[in-house]
Scaffold this motif. Structure first.
Motif, PDB file in Angstrom:
ATOM      1  N   GLN A 196       0.828  -1.210   0.000  1.00 32.54           N
ATOM      2  CA  GLN A 196       0.000   0.000   0.000  1.00 32.54           C
ATOM      3  C   GLN A 196       0.856   1.250   0.000  1.00 32.54           C
ATOM      4  OE1 GLN A 196      -3.378   0.052  -0.423  1.00 32.54           O
ATOM      5  NE2 GLN A 196      -2.916   2.221  -0.774  1.00 32.54           N
TER       6      GLN A 196
ATOM      7  N   ARG B 177       1.982   1.827  -3.517  1.00 28.12           N
ATOM      8  CA  ARG B 177       0.900   2.377  -4.339  1.00 28.12           C
ATOM      9  C   ARG B 177       0.690   3.865  -4.056  1.00 28.12           C
ATOM     10  NH1 ARG B 177      -2.692  -3.015  -3.528  1.00 28.12           N
ATOM     11  NH2 ARG B 177      -2.226  -3.992  -5.546  1.00 28.12           N
ATOM     12  N   ASP B 178       0.718   4.234  -2.800  1.00 27.62           N
ATOM     13  CA  ASP B 178       0.521   5.639  -2.441  1.00 27.62           C
ATOM     14  C   ASP B 178       1.645   6.505  -3.005  1.00 27.62           C
ATOM     15  OD1 ASP B 178      -1.731   4.888  -1.051  1.00 27.62           O
ATOM     16  OD2 ASP B 178      -0.761   4.921   0.920  1.00 27.62           O
TER      17      ASP B 178
END
Length: 202
Positions: free
Chosen positions: A90, A93-94
């Motif tokens: 995550q 992705r951020d």
């Protein structure tokens, strides 16, 4: 100090006689190699371009389209099914979304690595471009997926008999070895963001 590869986002394609400044944003740097994650981010129409760090006549940097590169990296991330790495997936992705908002291009500066061998730099660039273009169909790609998807810790039969110890591959360590997890907009070298740069031999 270790020789490194450096990855940047840029708002323009670097050129040798650029009239306008280029804005560079740090993405990541990696010691002694160009990891799988870098190659995935560079896989969208990669092509040689002038270095914005080393002033040479030869094109020793590589520029690619960041949108396509982040899509390739996402195709890798969706294959990771390891609970211990969910937070790092995550985070990646951020960070990729933030980089995409800043600039449309990704630039690799690997001059420090190229100078480690006597192989002519143009030949090294050609080999690297082929490697980048074929990264998603390579054995290294599949090995990278398997290196992270190790499953729960497994008990070694031998050590279990001797001391009851548990051996496991650390998937977080595997992610970092692939170039995932060292995202930063502040790298140890920042490219020249000016326009035309003087050429030197090399």
């Amino acid at each position: 100090m270790a020789n490194r590869s450096f990855l940047y986002a840029s708002d323009r394609v670097p050129t040798r006689t650029g009239k306008e400044p280029i804005r560079f944003f740090g993405i990541s740097e990696y010691k002694w190699d160009i990891p799988v994650a870098f190659k995935l981010l560079l896989s969208g129409n990669p092509r040689p371009c002038p270095s914005s760090i080393w002033r040479l006549k030869k094109d020793i940097a590589i520029v690619a389209d960041l949108e396509a590169g982040t899509a390739a990296l996402e195709r890798f991330l969706v294959r990771i099914d390891e609970a211990r790495t969910h937070w790092l997936v995550q985070e990646t992705r951020d960070c990729m979304e933030a980089f995409r908002q800043k600039a449309p291009y990704v630039v690799l500066e690997a001059g420090e690595l190229f100078e480690l061998t006597d192989i002519p730099i143009p030949k090294q660039i050609d080999v690297l471009l082929r490697d980048i273009q074929g990264v998603e169909s390579s054995a290294k790609y599949e090995a990278a997926v398997n290196a992270v998807n190790v499953g729960p810790p497994r008990k070694s039969r031998l050590l279990a008999r001797l001391v009851g110890a548990k051996l496991s591959v650390n998937p977080i360590h595997a992610m970092y070895k692939l170039g995932l997890g060292e995202w930063s907009d502040t790298l140890s070298i920042h490219p020249n963001s000016g326009g035309e740069s003087p050429e030197t031999d090399g």
